[in-house]
Design a protein around this motif. Sequence first.
Motif, PDB file in Angstrom:
ATOM      1  N   LEU A  36      14.666  68.304   2.091  1.00 47.24           N
ATOM      2  CA  LEU A  36      15.427  67.293   2.821  1.00 47.24           C
ATOM      3  C   LEU A  36      14.597  66.700   3.960  1.00 47.24           C
ATOM      4  O   LEU A  36      14.663  65.495   4.229  1.00 47.24           O
ATOM      5  N   GLY A  37      13.793  67.522   4.638  1.00 45.87           N
ATOM      6  CA  GLY A  37      12.908  67.014   5.694  1.00 45.87           C
ATOM      7  C   GLY A  37      11.856  66.066   5.144  1.00 45.87           C
ATOM      8  O   GLY A  37      11.569  65.014   5.734  1.00 45.87           O
ATOM      9  N   ALA A  38      11.275  66.416   3.984  1.00 49.52           N
ATOM     10  CA  ALA A  38      10.264  65.552   3.364  1.00 49.52           C
ATOM     11  C   ALA A  38      10.889  64.224   2.934  1.00 49.52           C
ATOM     12  O   ALA A  38      10.276  63.152   3.102  1.00 49.52           O
ATOM     13  N   LEU A  39      12.101  64.298   2.377  1.00 48.54           N
ATOM     14  CA  LEU A  39      12.777  63.069   1.974  1.00 48.54           C
ATOM     15  C   LEU A  39      13.149  62.205   3.184  1.00 48.54           C
ATOM     16  O   LEU A  39      13.115  60.973   3.116  1.00 48.54           O
ATOM     17  N   LEU A  40      13.486  62.834   4.298  1.00 46.58           N
ATOM     18  CA  LEU A  40      13.779  62.088   5.519  1.00 46.58           C
ATOM     19  C   LEU A  40      12.537  61.357   6.007  1.00 46.58           C
ATOM     20  O   LEU A  40      12.607  60.170   6.365  1.00 46.58           O
ATOM     21  N   LEU A  41      11.403  62.040   5.990  1.00 47.97           N
ATOM     22  CA  LEU A  41      10.153  61.400   6.413  1.00 47.97           C
ATOM     23  C   LEU A  41       9.731  60.286   5.452  1.00 47.97           C
ATOM     24  O   LEU A  41       9.147  59.286   5.876  1.00 47.97           O
ATOM     25  N   ALA A  42      10.023  60.441   4.186  1.00 48.36           N
ATOM     26  CA  ALA A  42       9.613  59.438   3.197  1.00 48.36           C
ATOM     27  C   ALA A  42      10.511  58.203   3.236  1.00 48.36           C
ATOM     28  O   ALA A  42      10.032  57.090   2.995  1.00 48.36           O
ATOM     29  N   THR A  43      11.806  58.378   3.549  1.00 50.31           N
ATOM     30  CA  THR A  43      12.734  57.248   3.434  1.00 50.31           C
ATOM     31  C   THR A  43      13.351  56.802   4.756  1.00 50.31           C
ATOM     32  O   THR A  43      13.910  55.714   4.820  1.00 50.31           O
ATOM     33  N   TYR A  44      13.278  57.636   5.771  1.00 45.93           N
ATOM     34  CA  TYR A  44      13.926  57.360   7.060  1.00 45.93           C
ATOM     35  C   TYR A  44      15.422  57.046   6.887  1.00 45.93           C
ATOM     36  O   TYR A  44      15.966  56.219   7.592  1.00 45.93           O
ATOM     37  N   SER A  45      16.063  57.735   5.952  1.00 44.70           N
ATOM     38  CA  SER A  45      17.491  57.521   5.697  1.00 44.70           C
ATOM     39  C   SER A  45      18.310  58.543   6.479  1.00 44.70           C
ATOM     40  O   SER A  45      17.991  59.730   6.507  1.00 44.70           O
ATOM     41  N   VAL A  46      19.372  58.047   7.102  1.00 43.51           N
ATOM     42  CA  VAL A  46      20.248  58.929   7.859  1.00 43.51           C
ATOM     43  C   VAL A  46      20.997  59.907   6.945  1.00 43.51           C
ATOM     44  O   VAL A  46      21.447  60.953   7.389  1.00 43.51           O
ATOM     45  N   HIS A  47      21.080  59.592   5.672  1.00 41.64           N
ATOM     46  CA  HIS A  47      21.768  60.468   4.722  1.00 41.64           C
ATOM     47  C   HIS A  47      21.112  61.842   4.669  1.00 41.64           C
ATOM     48  O   HIS A  47      21.792  62.864   4.550  1.00 41.64           O
ATOM     49  N   PHE A  48      19.795  61.888   4.773  1.00 40.33           N
ATOM     50  CA  PHE A  48      19.103  63.173   4.695  1.00 40.33           C
ATOM     51  C   PHE A  48      19.297  63.983   5.971  1.00 40.33           C
ATOM     52  O   PHE A  48      19.250  65.217   5.945  1.00 40.33           O
ATOM     53  N   VAL A  49      19.558  63.316   7.081  1.00 39.32           N
ATOM     54  CA  VAL A  49      19.894  64.035   8.310  1.00 39.32           C
ATOM     55  C   VAL A  49      21.251  64.709   8.141  1.00 39.32           C
ATOM     56  O   VAL A  49      21.437  65.887   8.479  1.00 39.32           O
ATOM     57  N   VAL A  50      22.210  63.962   7.609  1.00 42.04           N
ATOM     58  CA  VAL A  50      23.547  64.512   7.386  1.00 42.04           C
ATOM     59  C   VAL A  50      23.487  65.662   6.388  1.00 42.04           C
ATOM     60  O   VAL A  50      24.094  66.726   6.600  1.00 42.04           O
TER      61      VAL A  50
END
Length: 160
Positions: A36-50
Amino acid sequence: MASFFVELWEGIFTPGPTPTILKATNITFAALQLVLGALLLATYSVHFVVLSVLCGGLWWSVNWFAKELRAAQQQQEEEEKKKKKLGVPASDTEVEGRVARRRSARIKKSAGAGAAAKADVEPVETKGELKQRSLAESVSSVSTEDEWERVSENERDKDK
């Protein structure tokens, strides 16, 4: 490594949280947080934070539940040790088993084997008559609704 998987497989069939299952659970949650952290860095989507917050909450709750369950089991074991020291049976079933054995022993002594066999047998009530279907109706030709209508008619007849 192979012994870990064997212990994991055996731990699935063991009641309660085993250390191997907790270790595997924690490794899995950690890997999920990394993804989830890698996907957050790749997409900057708030969904991965949630999703990461939800994952962290679930991870914490699983470990909290395992800790509470372990504490409850230890408390129960301590109570059983205290009961054994005092001579109190550990559960109600042990008392019932002793009473049942004493009762059956008294019956056998007083009246012999025939009376004991009669004491254990209970009369069976007949609840209704069995009706045979006619061969003219095949099972596939009768719908479920027809069957329910017949059942309700039979119930009405019994009530009268």
